[in-house]
Structures are given as structure tokens and as C-alpha cells.
Scaffold this motif. Sequence first.
Motif, PDB file in Angstrom:
ATOM      1  N   LYS A  98      -4.937   7.922  11.949  1.00  0.00           N
ATOM      2  CA  LYS A  98      -4.182   8.415  10.798  1.00  0.00           C
ATOM      3  C   LYS A  98      -4.026   7.312   9.747  1.00  0.00           C
ATOM      4  O   LYS A  98      -3.772   6.158  10.084  1.00  0.00           O
ATOM      5  CB  LYS A  98      -2.808   8.892  11.261  1.00  0.00           C
ATOM      6  CG  LYS A  98      -2.080   9.732  10.220  1.00  0.00           C
ATOM      7  CD  LYS A  98      -0.795  10.301  10.801  1.00  0.00           C
ATOM      8  CE  LYS A  98      -0.086  11.189   9.783  1.00  0.00           C
ATOM      9  NZ  LYS A  98       1.186  11.756  10.347  1.00  0.00           N
ATOM     10  N   TYR A  99      -4.204   7.696   8.491  1.00  0.00           N
ATOM     11  CA  TYR A  99      -4.065   6.795   7.336  1.00  0.00           C
ATOM     12  C   TYR A  99      -5.097   5.659   7.358  1.00  0.00           C
ATOM     13  O   TYR A  99      -4.867   4.605   6.750  1.00  0.00           O
ATOM     14  CB  TYR A  99      -2.661   6.199   7.267  1.00  0.00           C
ATOM     15  CG  TYR A  99      -1.561   7.227   7.198  1.00  0.00           C
ATOM     16  CD1 TYR A  99      -1.549   8.199   6.205  1.00  0.00           C
ATOM     17  CD2 TYR A  99      -0.536   7.223   8.142  1.00  0.00           C
ATOM     18  CE1 TYR A  99      -0.540   9.157   6.156  1.00  0.00           C
ATOM     19  CE2 TYR A  99       0.476   8.160   8.096  1.00  0.00           C
ATOM     20  CZ  TYR A  99       0.472   9.136   7.106  1.00  0.00           C
ATOM     21  OH  TYR A  99       1.459  10.077   7.053  1.00  0.00           O
ATOM     22  N   LYS A 100      -6.199   5.867   8.035  1.00  0.00           N
ATOM     23  CA  LYS A 100      -7.220   4.821   8.141  1.00  0.00           C
ATOM     24  C   LYS A 100      -7.713   4.374   6.767  1.00  0.00           C
ATOM     25  O   LYS A 100      -7.743   3.181   6.459  1.00  0.00           O
ATOM     26  CB  LYS A 100      -8.386   5.329   8.985  1.00  0.00           C
ATOM     27  CG  LYS A 100      -9.637   4.466   8.934  1.00  0.00           C
ATOM     28  CD  LYS A 100     -10.769   5.097   9.724  1.00  0.00           C
ATOM     29  CE  LYS A 100     -12.083   4.405   9.460  1.00  0.00           C
ATOM     30  NZ  LYS A 100     -13.201   5.023  10.235  1.00  0.00           N
ATOM     31  N   ASN A 101      -8.084   5.326   5.926  1.00  0.00           N
ATOM     32  CA  ASN A 101      -8.627   4.986   4.604  1.00  0.00           C
ATOM     33  C   ASN A 101      -7.590   4.315   3.718  1.00  0.00           C
ATOM     34  O   ASN A 101      -7.901   3.395   2.951  1.00  0.00           O
ATOM     35  CB  ASN A 101      -9.175   6.237   3.921  1.00  0.00           C
ATOM     36  CG  ASN A 101     -10.393   6.802   4.627  1.00  0.00           C
ATOM     37  OD1 ASN A 101     -11.138   6.059   5.266  1.00  0.00           O
ATOM     38  ND2 ASN A 101     -10.589   8.108   4.532  1.00  0.00           N
ATOM     39  N   LYS A 102      -6.345   4.756   3.822  1.00  0.00           N
ATOM     40  CA  LYS A 102      -5.292   4.160   3.002  1.00  0.00           C
ATOM     41  C   LYS A 102      -4.998   2.728   3.442  1.00  0.00           C
ATOM     42  O   LYS A 102      -4.765   1.848   2.606  1.00  0.00           O
ATOM     43  CB  LYS A 102      -4.025   5.018   3.083  1.00  0.00           C
ATOM     44  CG  LYS A 102      -4.170   6.396   2.433  1.00  0.00           C
ATOM     45  CD  LYS A 102      -2.879   7.177   2.505  1.00  0.00           C
ATOM     46  CE  LYS A 102      -3.038   8.547   1.817  1.00  0.00           C
ATOM     47  NZ  LYS A 102      -1.791   9.351   1.896  1.00  0.00           N
ATOM     48  N   ILE A 103      -5.003   2.504   4.741  1.00  0.00           N
ATOM     49  CA  ILE A 103      -4.759   1.146   5.237  1.00  0.00           C
ATOM     50  C   ILE A 103      -5.900   0.221   4.822  1.00  0.00           C
ATOM     51  O   ILE A 103      -5.667  -0.916   4.387  1.00  0.00           O
ATOM     52  CB  ILE A 103      -4.597   1.161   6.772  1.00  0.00           C
ATOM     53  CG1 ILE A 103      -3.352   1.946   7.164  1.00  0.00           C
ATOM     54  CG2 ILE A 103      -4.510  -0.269   7.311  1.00  0.00           C
ATOM     55  CD1 ILE A 103      -3.191   2.120   8.665  1.00  0.00           C
TER      56      ILE A 103
END
Length: 272
Positions: A98-103
Motif C-alpha cells: 500500500k502507498y508504494k508509489n507515493k512512498i
Amino acid sequence: MSHTFRTTIATSAIALLSIFALLPFYIMTIMGTYQNEDLFTKIVLLPGTYLIENFKTVAASRFDLVYWNSLIVSLASTVLSVFVSAFAGFAFAKHEFKYKNKIFAAVLLTMMIPGQLGLVAYVIEMRYLSMSGTLLPLILPWVANAFGVYWMTQFIKSAVPTEVLESARIDGCSDIGVFFRIVVAFIYPAITTLSLLVFLWSWNNYLLPLIIVNEPELYTIPLGITALGDAYRTDLAAQILGLTLGTIPVLILFAIGSKSFIRGLTAGSVKG
């Protein structure tokens, strides 16, 4: 134009460029064999006779301790930076969460912010954590290396086949086992390249030690070279000799790992 003639021209051009590239290092080495005052009166091209005295000046400044501090900081920074960057790159490249791209975007965003902007806050943080007066503040910034994470992510994406990882997991291998037994073998050029870069950056780092370090016992190579001399005289010849001694480990590392370094850069530029 024959092949032999073209080869001769190319070899001569490379030899000439090599001479120009090595000339500054040669002059730097020669300048360390002269007395300080001689450097202002003539152009030095041949070895002088003041090498032993300059060595005594460098040794009297506890340069061995400075050398040791730099080795501790650079080696620890390199090992921790490569370890954390490789693990993070493996997670970003071959796992979904979850939230891989945002991180990952947040990691890339930190690369756009000059490190000098956070120096004051970093000094306050180190004092709050009671780490001032140690070498840890010089090591920790390299552990959170955004460039290293980005470098490893891009390299692992293209260099490590997903099918191989899935086969290993089917055979019962854990993620830790997959990383150390399979991934590391694929990304060896990237590890070598990042290790050389981080070691070089840490070894030559001047601004952070200048702000963080107050005790002479914790000086690194750049600070130790600057401190040579006294309040009334700057001994440039001794400083240049110290600079020559400080360059030797970097030259040895690049001589040993140059092939892997170039291979890692080339693979990163083509595949990344």
C-alpha cells in the motif's frame, strides 16, 4: 586509412588524454616534497628534498588518527548505505504494498532538496539524541540515501527476473533468503558502483564534519588537512602531502573495482 594507422591514432590520443588527466596528481605529489616557501617562488616539476620534514609535520598532527576516523566513517557509511538501499530497492522493485508509489515519490522528492538546508536541524537533532561528540552523525546521513534507493530500485527492476524469484519462493525460500541467495548475485555490479560512490562521497565530505565535529580527536581527512599548520603559518606543502596520502585509498579502490564500477554505470544507463 588502414586499421593499424587508426589504432595508432586512437592509442596516441588516449595516452595523451591520460597524461593530462594524471598530470595534476603528479604535480600534487611533487609539491609535497618541497618546503612551503618554495611553492611560491617557482614551478615544481621534479622531486624536492623536503619530503621527510613534511612527513614529520603531518605525523605530528596525529594524521594516523585522522586517517582511522575517515576509514571508520567511510566504511561504515558504505556498508550501511548499500545494505539499506539494496533492501529498499528490492522492496520497491519486486513487491507490491500500500502507498508504494507515493512512498517512492517521497524518496525521489528528497533528492531535489539540497542537503545544506537541513544541516542546522540535523545538528540540533544530534545534540538532542546525545550523539554529538561521536562519529555517528557523520555516518547516519548515508544510511538514508535516496539516490542509493533509486539506483537499486531501477537496477533490480531490470536485472533481476521475476520468474527466478517466484521459483525460489515455490521451493520454500523466504524473502530474506531470496535476497541474499539470488538478488545479490544479480546486482553485484550495482553494489560495487554504489559502494565506490558512497565511499568517495563520505571520504571527501568536508561541510558536515566541519559543522558537526568540534574535537580534534574526531577529525576526518578533510579537517585534518585543513588543520595542518598553526595560527601564524599555513603549511601548504604539508597540506598537499596530506592530500596526497588521503587520495591513495580512493585510487586503490577504483583500481580494484573499476571494471565492476563501469559495468554498473553502463547497465544502469542502458537498463534503467
